[in-house]
Design a protein around this motif. Structure first.
Motif, PDB file in Angstrom:
ATOM      1  N   TRP A  43      41.201  45.370  39.267  1.00  0.00           N
ATOM      2  CA  TRP A  43      41.596  45.553  40.656  1.00  0.00           C
ATOM      3  C   TRP A  43      42.963  44.947  40.937  1.00  0.00           C
ATOM      4  O   TRP A  43      43.656  45.381  41.860  1.00  0.00           O
ATOM      5  CB  TRP A  43      40.539  44.981  41.595  1.00  0.00           C
ATOM      6  CG  TRP A  43      40.394  43.487  41.580  1.00  0.00           C
ATOM      7  CD1 TRP A  43      39.506  42.765  40.845  1.00  0.00           C
ATOM      8  CD2 TRP A  43      41.146  42.541  42.349  1.00  0.00           C
ATOM      9  NE1 TRP A  43      39.653  41.432  41.090  1.00  0.00           N
ATOM     10  CE2 TRP A  43      40.647  41.257  42.022  1.00  0.00           C
ATOM     11  CE3 TRP A  43      42.173  42.649  43.279  1.00  0.00           C
ATOM     12  CZ2 TRP A  43      41.156  40.100  42.577  1.00  0.00           C
ATOM     13  CZ3 TRP A  43      42.679  41.488  43.848  1.00  0.00           C
ATOM     14  CH2 TRP A  43      42.179  40.229  43.497  1.00  0.00           C
ATOM     15  N   ARG A  44      43.370  43.948  40.139  1.00  0.00           N
ATOM     16  CA  ARG A  44      44.696  43.376  40.335  1.00  0.00           C
ATOM     17  C   ARG A  44      45.782  44.376  39.957  1.00  0.00           C
ATOM     18  O   ARG A  44      46.790  44.520  40.644  1.00  0.00           O
ATOM     19  CB  ARG A  44      44.847  42.090  39.540  1.00  0.00           C
ATOM     20  CG  ARG A  44      44.029  40.918  40.078  1.00  0.00           C
ATOM     21  CD  ARG A  44      44.471  39.613  39.446  1.00  0.00           C
ATOM     22  NE  ARG A  44      43.730  38.476  39.963  1.00  0.00           N
ATOM     23  CZ  ARG A  44      44.076  37.798  41.054  1.00  0.00           C
ATOM     24  NH1 ARG A  44      45.136  38.170  41.742  1.00  0.00           N
ATOM     25  NH2 ARG A  44      43.363  36.766  41.449  1.00  0.00           N
ATOM     26  N   SER A  47      45.932  46.893  42.633  1.00  0.00           N
ATOM     27  CA  SER A  47      46.607  46.342  43.808  1.00  0.00           C
ATOM     28  C   SER A  47      48.121  46.390  43.642  1.00  0.00           C
ATOM     29  O   SER A  47      48.845  46.788  44.567  1.00  0.00           O
ATOM     30  CB  SER A  47      46.143  44.901  44.039  1.00  0.00           C
ATOM     31  OG  SER A  47      46.859  44.301  45.097  1.00  0.00           O
ATOM     32  N   LEU A  88      49.756  43.184  48.509  1.00  0.00           N
ATOM     33  CA  LEU A  88      49.172  43.935  47.393  1.00  0.00           C
ATOM     34  C   LEU A  88      49.934  43.681  46.099  1.00  0.00           C
ATOM     35  O   LEU A  88      49.339  43.539  45.028  1.00  0.00           O
ATOM     36  CB  LEU A  88      49.181  45.432  47.726  1.00  0.00           C
ATOM     37  CG  LEU A  88      48.277  45.865  48.878  1.00  0.00           C
ATOM     38  CD1 LEU A  88      48.501  47.334  49.207  1.00  0.00           C
ATOM     39  CD2 LEU A  88      46.817  45.614  48.541  1.00  0.00           C
TER      40      LEU A  88
END
Length: 294
Positions: A43-44, A47, A88
């Protein structure tokens, strides 16, 4: 050359630059994902790439062609660059995803001067919340002063400086929120909630003024082609209402997440461990510097 031609040329080069950054990031992320014991959270990476996509939406997409015609589009650009994309990007910056040794090798290849004491001191000062808050507030207020706003609209160079300043100050502003532990020796975690609250005040004042003002503040939009059937005054009110709503919602979400983390016993223990480790490292470095001085 007309603004549209300038925007088209810049859009191509800017899009190519962002694609290059995304490919380099993905290459580094994939190359180190298997080296980290717990694995790199996907998810990083998502992002970071989403943050780049929002930057492209504001500066390289067809949206950029309309910023001289609609204040609402101009405001959307500012929100993308200063409010939405920076957190983000910071959530997925490469040094968060890579183990320490590859990062050190990469930095040493760029320049050993980055490890010098003056550079570390400059970094700590730039990442201080007071700098992020002051820089973001000054940038927001300054570029909405009518005379300075018109300067950015008439000059392609100043327009680029304006957009870059929103992105840079946005990154500085969100750094203490996304990674508050980097300032643990100077700034408490709970203070970030007040940091976010006070950051909404300049936006509220500016938005309220533009919403309830009975005249067009930026005359350049009086002669712009009418888009979507809106008058210049309606466009101004729509832009201000959008900023008012978006900033409030985003800051509220960030504050809620931070408050939840602060109230979580598990996170509090992890934070205390990180804080003690940071203090131990700082003491070790200071002792090493004293020994070298002797």
């Amino acid at each position: 050359m007309p603004h549209a031609h300038h925007a088209a040329a810049e859009s191509l080069s800017f899009s190519a630059g962002l694609i290059f950054i995304a490919l380099v990031y993905l290459h580094k992320w994939l190359s180190v994902a298997w080296l980290v014991p717990r694995g790199v959270k996907g998810w990083r990476a998502c992002s970071f790439l989403l943050g780049l996509l929002l930057v492209w939406a504001g500066l390289g997409s067809p949206l950029a062609f309309l910023d001289h015609d609609l204040l609402t589009v101009h405001m959307v650009q500012h929100l993308l660059l200063m409010t939405l994309a920076p957190p983000l990007i910071l959530l997925g910056v490469p040094w968060k995803l890579m183990p320490q040794r590859p990062v050190q090798r990469l930095v040493k290849l760029i320049g050993r001067s980055l490890y010098s004491a003056p550079m570390r001191q400059v970094e700590r000062r730039l990442l201080h919340p007071a700098v992020g808050w002051s820089g973001a507030t000054a940038t927001l207020v300054a570029w909405h002063i009518p005379s300075i706003f018109m300067l950015g609209m008439r000059s392609q160079m100043w327009h680029g400086i304006e957009q870059a300043s929103f992105l840079v100050t946005g990154l500085l502003f969100w750094s203490p929120v996304v990674e508050p532990s980097r300032n643990t020796l100077k700034w408490s975690e709970s203070s970030v909630l007040l940091y976010l609250f006070f950051a909404t005040l300049p936006c509220d004042i500016l938005s309220g003024f533009l919403v309830f003002c009975d005249r067009v503040v930026y005359p350049v939009y009086l002669s712009s082609p009418r888009q979507f059937g809106m008058t210049a005054l309606e466009d101004q009110q729509c832009a201000a209402a959008l900023m008012w709503t978006c900033v409030t919602v985003v800051y509220l979400i960030a504050g809620t997440i931070l408050a939840t983390r602060l109230l979580s016993p598990r996170w509090s223990q992890e934070y205390a461990i990180r804080q003690s480790e940071t203090q131990a490292i700082a003491l070790a470095k200071s002792d090493l510097q004293r020994m070298e001085a002797v």
